[in-house]
Design an enzyme around this catalytic site. Structure first.
Site, short mmCIF file in Angstrom:
data_model
loop_
_atom_site.label_atom_id
_atom_site.label_comp_id
_atom_site.label_asym_id
_atom_site.label_seq_id
_atom_site.Cartn_x
_atom_site.Cartn_y
_atom_site.Cartn_z
N TYR A 48 10.45 0.82 8.37
CA TYR A 48 9.08 0.44 8.76
C TYR A 48 8.52 1.48 9.73
CZ TYR A 48 5.46 -2.80 10.48
OH TYR A 48 4.28 -3.39 10.82
N HIS A 91 -4.77 -7.78 15.44
CA HIS A 91 -4.88 -6.60 14.57
C HIS A 91 -5.75 -6.96 13.38
CE1 HIS A 91 -3.89 -3.14 12.26
NE2 HIS A 91 -2.73 -3.51 11.76
N HIS A 123 0.80 -1.23 0.00
CA HIS A 123 0.00 0.00 0.00
C HIS A 123 0.84 1.28 0.00
CE1 HIS A 123 0.31 0.19 4.38
NE2 HIS A 123 -0.63 -0.69 4.63
N GLU A 176 -6.03 -5.37 10.37
CA GLU A 176 -5.62 -5.09 8.99
C GLU A 176 -5.45 -6.40 8.22
OE1 GLU A 176 -2.39 -2.28 8.45
OE2 GLU A 176 -2.99 -1.93 6.38
N ASP A 195 2.05 -5.49 14.57
CA ASP A 195 2.87 -4.63 13.71
C ASP A 195 4.07 -4.03 14.46
OD1 ASP A 195 1.56 -4.85 11.28
OD2 ASP A 195 0.32 -3.08 11.57
N HIS A 216 -0.99 -0.78 14.93
CA HIS A 216 -0.93 0.39 14.10
C HIS A 216 -2.33 0.94 13.78
CE1 HIS A 216 -1.18 0.32 9.42
NE2 HIS A 216 -0.92 1.56 9.68
N HIS A 227 5.67 -9.10 11.15
CA HIS A 227 6.44 -8.94 9.91
C HIS A 227 7.93 -9.10 10.22
CE1 HIS A 227 3.02 -7.30 7.69
NE2 HIS A 227 2.82 -6.41 8.63
N ASP A 233 -3.58 -7.83 6.14
CA ASP A 233 -2.39 -8.67 6.03
C ASP A 233 -2.31 -9.65 7.19
OD1 ASP A 233 -2.04 -6.21 7.38
OD2 ASP A 233 0.13 -6.29 7.25
FE1 FEO Z 1 -1.24 -2.75 10.19
FE2 FEO Z 1 0.82 -5.41 9.17
O1 FEO Z 1 -0.74 -4.36 9.33
#
Ligand code: FEO
Length: 403
Positions: A191, A78, A24, A80, A164, A145, A224, A82
């Site tokens: 990041y 989370h 994104h 989101e 995150d 996040h 991640h 991903d």
């Molecule tokens: Fe806020 Fe890795 O997503």
């Protein structure tokens, strides 16, 4: 990516997205991973999931350790996509009635992504889930996040599943920080600068709150990149420093150009900054991705932005970058604007307006040059750069670059 054992009965069953190059709007030059964790005890918990298209890989990774239907609890740190995109597949396989733990905001946000009426269990900071000899404790971490974000702490093992937080967009053969070495910090910093910078003040408070809990954190497992097991305190300390946004004795000269005139200005300005003993780089926005530029800008004191005037406005790449930068709200910066123009020359004022909007103090009036800068004008550009260099030195100290 095959699953990795983190400790007795603790596995990373996530996947690598080796070929993603745009996350994104963030340039993921070495891909990324979506980590998910299996914790085995009398009960079995899955912490987080992965992007929708990787659901099968996640289920295969789990199945090599345990039949996914034996998972008792699913935890979503989370919303989101991903980390939750594959939830529909996962819940279908695990069992639609199995408890799904998330924050209160997580319940609301997941319900806005998925129509299924899952067995949501809303939890808040300090709530615990016993899974046998082990305990999962939840910590709400809003804005690391998204508002729904939380950490899950495995008490007896000192493992923090940090979603995150402390992540890096990095896919490689290494699974742990000690296998990569210090070069992982470049990815962690990028990041932070591009994903978490906007929430710096809030994140600093949250980290201090977590520190005050005196948790014994031996391993940090972000969603991640690699897992921090050698020195988890190092990334926590780095976050505290990054949150303060204390710039270095450094400037960046960010620009685009149509016929190399603004580029000539940028290079002369950069040379002037360097001549004052201040680190600086000219960053052409068609050579540098916006997220790389943001990483360079993150620890700089001064930001000089240059644009030609195109159709009475900013050059599109410069407008794009200023929009991106404004959203991330970097603090403690000083700035200046410059650019070449043909007949109307609005770009410099537009840049200055943007910098002021971002609460960036202007070092000096913007520098406009009509068409191609001749030698005498480049001397003026060089002095413009020297002014920037002197302002950086005045704001950050007198150590010279050569020292
Ligand atoms: Fe806020 Fe890795 O997503």
């Amino acid at each position: 990516m095959e699953s990795t054992q983190i400790g007795p009965g603790i596995y990373n069953v996530g996947v690598a997205d080796w070929n993603i190059r745009d996350f994104h709007g963030y340039s993921t030059d070495v891909g990324t991973t979506y980590n998910a964790f299996l914790v085995m005890d009398e009960k079995i918990a899955l912490v987080d999931s992965v992007k929708k298209e990787y659901a099968d890989q996640l289920l295969d990774n789990i199945a090599r350790i345990v039949d996914p239907r034996k998972i008792d609890y699913v935890i979503s740190n989370h919303t989101e996509m991903d980390h939750s995109g594959s939830l529909a597949r996962i819940m279908h396989r695990v069992g639609e009635d199995k408890p799904l733990y998330c924050s209160k905001m997580g319940v609301k946000n997941l319900a806005r992504h998925f129509p299924q009426k899952w067995n949501y269990q809303a939890v808040g900071s300090g709530d615990e889930l016993k899974i046998g000899k082990r305990t999962l404790r939840f910590l709400e971490t809003r804005m690391i996040h998204w508002p729904d974000s939380m950490f899950t702490y495995l008490v007896e093992d000192g493992v923090l599943f940090s979603s995150d937080g402390f992540g890096q967009h990095y896919a490689g053969p290494e699974k742990f920080d000690d296998q990569v070495g210090d070069r992982i910090m470049v990815h962690a910093k990028k990041y932070f600068a591009n994903i978490l910078l906007l929430y710096s003040s809030h994140i600093e408070k949250l980290i201090r709150q977590v520190a005050d809990m005196n948790l014994d954190i031996r391993i940090i497992c972000p969603d991640h990149g690699v897992i921090w097991r050698r020195e988890p305190a190092k990334i926590v300390q780095a976050y505290l420093q990054w949150c303060r946004q204390e710039p270095e004795k450094k400037a960046v000269v960010i620009y685009d150009t149509m016929w190399h005139s603004t580029e000539k200005m940028a290079e002369a300005i950069n040379a002037g900054i360097l001549a004052e003993g201040v680190a600086s780089k000219p960053l052409n926005l068609r050579a540098w991705h916006r997220s790389e530029v943001m990483t360079e800008l993150f620890d700089a004191r001064a930001v000089a932005v240059g644009s030609p005037t195109l159709n009475n406005g900013l050059f599109p790449t410069v407008a794009d970058f200023l929009c991106y930068m404004r959203g991330l709200k970097p603090r403690n910066k000083i700035g200046a604007a410059f650019g070449s123009y043909g007949w109307s020359g609005e770009a410099v004022k537009l840049i200055e307006d943007e910098l002021k909007e971002m609460k960036i103090d202007l070092i000096q009036p913007g520098l406009k040059v009509q068409f191609v800068p001749e030698k005498s004008v480049l001397t003026v550009c060089n002095e413009f750069g020297r002014n920037i260099g002197r302002a950086v030195t005045a704001a950050t100290g007198t150590d010279s670059l050569a020292a």
